[in-house]
Scaffold this active site. Structure first.
Site, PDB file in Angstrom:
ATOM      1  N   ARG A  31       0.810  -1.255  -0.032  1.00  0.00           N
ATOM      2  CA  ARG A  31       0.151  -0.037  -0.131  1.00  0.00           C
ATOM      3  C   ARG A  31       0.939   1.002   0.098  1.00  0.00           C
ATOM      4  NH1 ARG A  31      -2.784  -3.565   3.354  1.00  0.00           N
ATOM      5  NH2 ARG A  31      -5.031  -3.600   3.113  1.00  0.00           N
ATOM      6  N   ASP A  76      10.820  11.711  -3.546  1.00  0.00           N
ATOM      7  CA  ASP A  76      10.485  10.713  -2.807  1.00  0.00           C
ATOM      8  C   ASP A  76      11.623   9.520  -3.044  1.00  0.00           C
ATOM      9  OD1 ASP A  76       9.511   9.620  -0.433  1.00  0.00           O
ATOM     10  OD2 ASP A  76       7.761   8.646  -1.352  1.00  0.00           O
TER      11      ASP A  76
END
Length: 596
Positions: free
Chosen positions: A276, A395
């Site tokens: 996830r 990121d």
């Protein structure tokens, strides 16, 4: 006067920097409330896999939706197999508009504190095991428009105050011990003497029972169907005709049908869930031709931003084609679903391989780690200098470096990526990412550039060498009252890198004949160059690639060392100058005024 103004400006600047640093480590009340909420449920539930308290805000956590100011407005944890109790700390999420916990195994009482959520519009606790009474305080929720407390074990009187009067009885059905008012709780059946019953009343009773039985026989299939529909409606997928889907053109990418992806993933079975992220779930799938794929299913779009996010990610992945970047095979887009189809990465992510070892997937050896460092650097270099306009990932961390069947590095997860014109040195955006991987200029001022990725890459190298997460490294450095960069630099200068290195590499590191010690030191040098506090001083990713290939690291290291020494001497000179000025200022008045 000029000198005093200069000092005041310096003091003000230092104060601002201090406040920014303090603000960066202050606890986030939203995160604290969600962590307390999570603490009420059984540990290890996959629903909370992405709930990392090291994040700056919870807006990238799965099942969490944020609004303005990064405030949580929706928690959607329906059908997530939650076991435990609903903690009252949830009331601290004062911007919360929707709380959906249907289809779980939650026990205990409904907290009265829910009545303090002034902005709550939806409260769905359907099909759980709540006990006790329905809190009277819920009637104070003036904005509540959707309420479902049915199929629980609630008891007592259903309140009639405030917002409760707006809801139909179906909101409370299948709570066998609840009553609309006190009179309903009394036993309305009256007993009579056994000898006083007339035959007429007996016949009437039999007839009534028969009628009721026939009605139940008729109604049972309807009740069963409605119950089944209520349970299935939340997770049901629908195939849609092409003319019903939004008009979108994405080049030569294959457009999958939703049915194809349903079949490939066994209707998105939890057993095929790979992970996830902040924007959706990733499932493993197998197409009819036998090929394995990974399907990223974006979160349900409640704020109207999902389509823009989806198209942005598709555009970025489509324009960045490189062997060390995640390749997009196709997509699926319907009015309700957004799915990306990519190749399946057999070895998952670098973070997973660093932290989860087994007989089938042993710890990564040093040559493999060195190869991963070079491959990921090449991928980032292509984003920055091989694409026009250039792409900033924003990121970079071990969790977003995927590994294929040959353990080649593939940079993935472009959910936070931004496109930037070559003529622009930086852009100012909202701060997103993972604590420990974010440089100071981005954390304090929102200034992001390709040097943001360089910093993240440097921290990723520390992860690669140590086997620990960036956030854990921050904790170790804090024990020494230092930043990660300064802490590692001290270890390097004192020849104590064994404190940093992954335990699985200790033996080969100590064996000087294999030359690993020197290679580790070179990789640490590159990481230190990448994590300098000054963004302009960090090397470009193309330079990092060159250094990893064995060219130029000595020159860059020596240049940085000389620059550091010059800056240190300037600081000493400035300190001496200020001390001298202070001594002059503190002279007696007759000396300050000079001869009379």
């Amino acid at each position: 006067m000029a000198e005093q103004r200069r000092r005041r400006r310096i003091l003000l600047l230092l104060l601002v920097i201090l406040l920014c640093r303090v603000a960066s480590v202050l606890p986030n009340s939203e995160v604290e409330a969600l962590q307390a909420f999570m603490g009420g449920f059984e540990a290890g539930n996959p629903a909370f896999q992405s709930w990392d308290q090291s994040m700056l805000n919870p807006c990238t956590w799965f099942h969490v939706t944020c609004g303005q100011g990064n405030l949580v407005i929706r928690l959607d944890l329906g059908n997530q197999s939650l076991s435990g109790v609903l903690k009252p700390d949830i009331w601290k999420l004062q911007a919360l508009q929707s709380l959906e916990l249907y289809g779980n195994n939650i026990t205990g009482k409904i907290p009265t504190e829910l009545g303090r959520l002034a902005n709550l519009q939806t409260l769905d606790l359907y099909l759980n095991k709540f006990t006790g009474g329905i809190p009277y305080e819920l009637g104070n929720l003036s904005m509540l428009s959707n309420l479902d407390l049915s199929h629980n074990n609630l008891s007592g009187i259903i309140p009639t105050n405030g917002s409760f009067s707006r809801f139909t009885p179906i909101s409370f059905t299948d709570n066998p011990n609840t009553f609309k008012n006190s009179s309903e709780s009394n036993n309305s059946a009256t007993t009579t003497s056994s000898g006083g019953r007339s035959s007429a009343s007996s016949i009437a009773t039999i007839a009534g029972g028969a009628a009721a039985g026939a009605a139940m026989l008729f109604a049972a299939p309807i009740v069963v169907f409605v119950w089944w529909w209520r349970r299935k409606r939340r997770d049901q997928f629908f195939d849609l005709l092409d003319e019903e889907t939004p008009e979108v053109h994405l080049g030569q990418l294959r457009r999958f049908t939703l049915r194809e992806l349903q079949v490939a993933t066994d209707n998105f079975s939890p057993s095929n869930l790979l992970g996830r992220g902040g924007f959706g779930k990733v499932y493993k799938g197998r197409l009819l031709d036998g090929s394995l794929i990974a399907i990223k299913k974006l979160n349900e779009d409640r704020n109207g931003t999902g389509e823009r996010q989806f198209l942005m990610e598709v555009e970025i992945i489509s324009m960045a084609v490189h062997q060390n970047l995640l390749r997009l095979q196709g997509y699926c887009m319907t009015p309700t679903e957004r799915l990306l189809v990519c190749p399946y990465m057999e070895n998952k992510s670098l973070e997973t391989r660093l932290r989860e070892c087994s007989d089938s997937q042993p710890s990564l050896d040093w040559p493999t780690r060195r190869k991963i460092a070079l491959g990921s650097a090449r991928g980032l270099s292509y984003l920055h200098e091989g694409c026009n306009p250039k792409i900033i990932h924003r990121d970079v961390k071990a969790a977003n470096i995927l590994l294929d069947e040959k353990l080649e590095a593939v940079v993935g997860d472009f959910g936070l990526a931004r496109i930037m014109d070559y003529k622009v040195s930086h852009v100012v955006t909202g701060v997103m990412g993972t604590l420990g991987h974010i440089p100071m200029e981005y954390l304090t001022a929102g200034r992001t550039s390709d040097k943001t990725d360089v910093f993240g890459y440097g921290i990723m190298l520390f992860e690669l060498i140590s086997g620990q997460r960036g956030f854990d490294l921050v904790g170790l450095a804090n024990e020494e009252n230092a930043r990660v960069h300064d802490w590692v630099k001290k270890l390097f200068e004192e020849d104590r890198l064994q404190t940093l290195i992954d335990p699985s590499l200790q033996e080969i590191y100590e064996d000087r004949e294999q030359g690993v010690r020197e290679e580790v030191r070179l990789l640490v040098q590159i990481a230190l160059l990448c994590t300098q506090e000054s963004a302009p001083n960090r090397p470009r990713m193309s330079t990092v690639v060159t250094m990893l290939e064995g060219d130029g690291i000595a020159e860059h290291w020596d240049s940085w060392q000389r620059k550091t020494m010059v800056q240190a001497s300037l600081k000493v000179g400035q300190h001496d100058s200020e001390a001298q000025n202070d001594s002059v200022t503190n002279l007696p008045p007759d000396i300050m005024s000079g001869p009379r």
